[in-house]
Design an enzyme around this catalytic site. Structure first.
Site, PDB file in Angstrom:
ATOM      1  N   HIS A 304      21.425   8.059  41.808  1.00 45.80           N
ATOM      2  CA  HIS A 304      21.555   9.348  41.123  1.00 45.80           C
ATOM      3  C   HIS A 304      22.428  10.271  41.969  1.00 45.80           C
ATOM      4  CE1 HIS A 304      20.505  12.318  38.183  1.00 45.80           C
ATOM      5  NE2 HIS A 304      19.865  13.101  39.046  1.00 45.80           N
ATOM      6  N   GLU A 315      15.367  10.316  47.141  1.00 45.26           N
ATOM      7  CA  GLU A 315      15.898   9.111  46.499  1.00 45.26           C
ATOM      8  C   GLU A 315      16.235   8.028  47.512  1.00 45.26           C
ATOM      9  OE1 GLU A 315      19.450   7.643  43.449  1.00 45.26           O
ATOM     10  OE2 GLU A 315      19.493   9.692  44.243  1.00 45.26           O
ATOM     11  N   LYS A 333      28.663  10.335  40.969  1.00 46.55           N
ATOM     12  CA  LYS A 333      28.727  11.795  40.894  1.00 46.55           C
ATOM     13  C   LYS A 333      29.693  12.360  41.922  1.00 46.55           C
ATOM     14  CE  LYS A 333      24.171  12.664  38.878  1.00 46.55           C
ATOM     15  NZ  LYS A 333      23.733  11.251  38.743  1.00 46.55           N
ATOM     16  N   HIS A 338      27.960  16.281  38.403  1.00 48.81           N
ATOM     17  CA  HIS A 338      26.706  15.965  37.722  1.00 48.81           C
ATOM     18  C   HIS A 338      26.850  16.345  36.252  1.00 48.81           C
ATOM     19  CE1 HIS A 338      22.712  15.222  36.725  1.00 48.81           C
ATOM     20  NE2 HIS A 338      22.068  15.826  37.711  1.00 48.81           N
TER      21      HIS A 338
END
Length: 412
Positions: A304, A315, A333, A338
């Site tokens: 992510h 994460e 990203k 994002h």
């Protein structure tokens, strides 16, 4: 009775890196991002971040995208419809399938069109309906993207609205996969979209989650997992995938991009904005269990990777808990910011295409791994050649919503 299998036969995207795979691939291999200074925001008092990542330009066919067909669409819905159009075309979905009731939609965005939301806000603040029209609510409603897709293409199947911020489109893919597995539908359009607006930047700004230290050096941010990371950059885009039951795809002679074999989702249940590493790890384990795979069989993880302090830290330690330190990982990203409701589908699509070609893009701007993040095999510097049959793509959203998807290389 054997379990049904779900494959991806079409993908369509509007992204900051381009609107087709050759364009996106070129940008990924240039090792530079699409972030720019948003001069349009310079007059907003109190906004600290000045960078954003708009979608690449696109053209509309005036015969199909006209005043009548677009009257219920804000930009967020338009991005979803354009992506769906590309995906349906690539998959070769015919009119009889579209209208059969066997094809559904699972998609979402963080919210509806900000402009329409602003029209309603002015009513509340000014006690006036000036600016409101018959289409204001349709543009602002949380399910504007999937509903507009359904109306534009005349789709008769079920609609699942997945408006869950950063997991909107990964939940869309996961729930579409489960819908086909259960036999409720044979085909699903799945994904999400998000338009770039200063209101999104301001929301994250108030949480001290946006990048502000590189306002005059936009190419140097975001910096996921880096010691100098200072927050996320808001992006824009839309991505839709066509999922279908394997035997349906075979009968049609469809070109198969990949197979979906695992999906895991859960919630933290503790805090709206404080991510929980343990529950992130559990979502990955649920996906592995669904796929019947061991951690060592995953050859690459698309993280992510928002470049926020708490998010990257949680994460990275979640990945370490499940996979140890040796599974290659990077985050897209760093290239396109994002994209919120679109990120899960855009990142899944790009991850699948990289798996098909046997290489994976590095995380750019990651020059020194942060000491508070786990020591993982971060892909940096240049693309890495990796031949693998399984990849994972993870997303985590406000509210403690966690998703993990596993894709498999499809071989006849």
């Amino acid at each position: 009775m054997s379990r049904r299998r779900v494959v991806i036969t079409g993908a369509g995207a509007i992204s900051p890196l381009g609107n087709d795979w050759p364009s996106v691939k070129e940008k990924l291999l240039s090792y530079t991002n699409a972030v720019r200074v948003m001069q349009e925001w310079s007059d907003i008092e109190g906004l600290r971040t000045a960078v954003g990542c708009p979608a690449a330009p696109f053209a509309l066919d005036p015969a199909r995208f006209n005043r009548k067909s677009m009257r219920s669409m804000g930009r967020v819905a338009l991005l979803a419809v354009l992506a769906a159009d590309k995906a349906l075309t690539e998959a070769g979905i015919t009119e009889d399938i579209l209208k059969s009731g066997r094809l559904g939609i699972a998609a979402g965005s963080s919210a509806g069109a900000p402009g329409a939301i602003g029209d309603v806000a002015r009513l509340i603040l000014n006690r006036s309906t000036v600016g409101m029209t018959a289409n204001t609510y349709v543009k602002m409603m949380a399910h504007t993207a999937p509903v507009n897709i359904g109306v534009f293409f005349g789709i008769k199947g079920r609609i699942i609205t997945t408006s869950s911020a950063c997991t909107s489109s990964s939940q869309g893919i996961g729930y579409a996969y489960e819908t086909i597995l259960s036999g409720r539908q044979d085909y699903m359009l799945a994904g999400g979209s998000e338009e770039l607006d200063a209101s999104d930047a301001a929301i994250f700004d108030t949480l001290f989650a946006t990048s502000t230290e590189f306002n005059t050096e936009p190419k140097s941010t975001p910096r996921p997992f880096d010691a100098r990371r200072d927050g996320l950059v808001i992006g824009e885009g839309g991505c839709m995938l066509v999922l279908e039951e394997l035997e349906c795809a075979r009968r049609r002679g469809a070109h198969i991009l990949a197979e979906i074999v695992g999906f895991g989702t859960n919630s933290d249940g503790t805090h709206i904005t404080s991510p929980q590493s343990g529950q992130m790890a559990q979502a990955m384990r649920l996906a592995l269990e669904d796929a019947g795979l061991e951690p060592g069989q995953i050859g690459y993880i698309n993280a992510h990777g928002t470049a926020t302090d708490a998010g990257d830290r949680a994460e990275s330690h979640a990945m370490e808990a499940v996979f140890g330190a040796n599974t290659p990982t990077s985050t897209l990203k760093s290239y396109m910011g994002h994209t919120l409701g679109a990120c899960g589908a855009l990142e899944a699509w790009m991850t699948i295409m990289m798996m098909r070609e046997g290489w994976f893009a590095p995380t750019i701007n990651l020059t020194e791994a942060a000491p508070d993040c786990a020591k993982l095999d971060y892909i940096t510097g240049a693309a890495r050649e990796i031949r693998t049959d399984h990849v994972m793509s993870n997303n985590f959203a406000f509210g403690g919503i966690n998703t993990s998807l596993i894709f498999k290389r499809y071989e006849e």
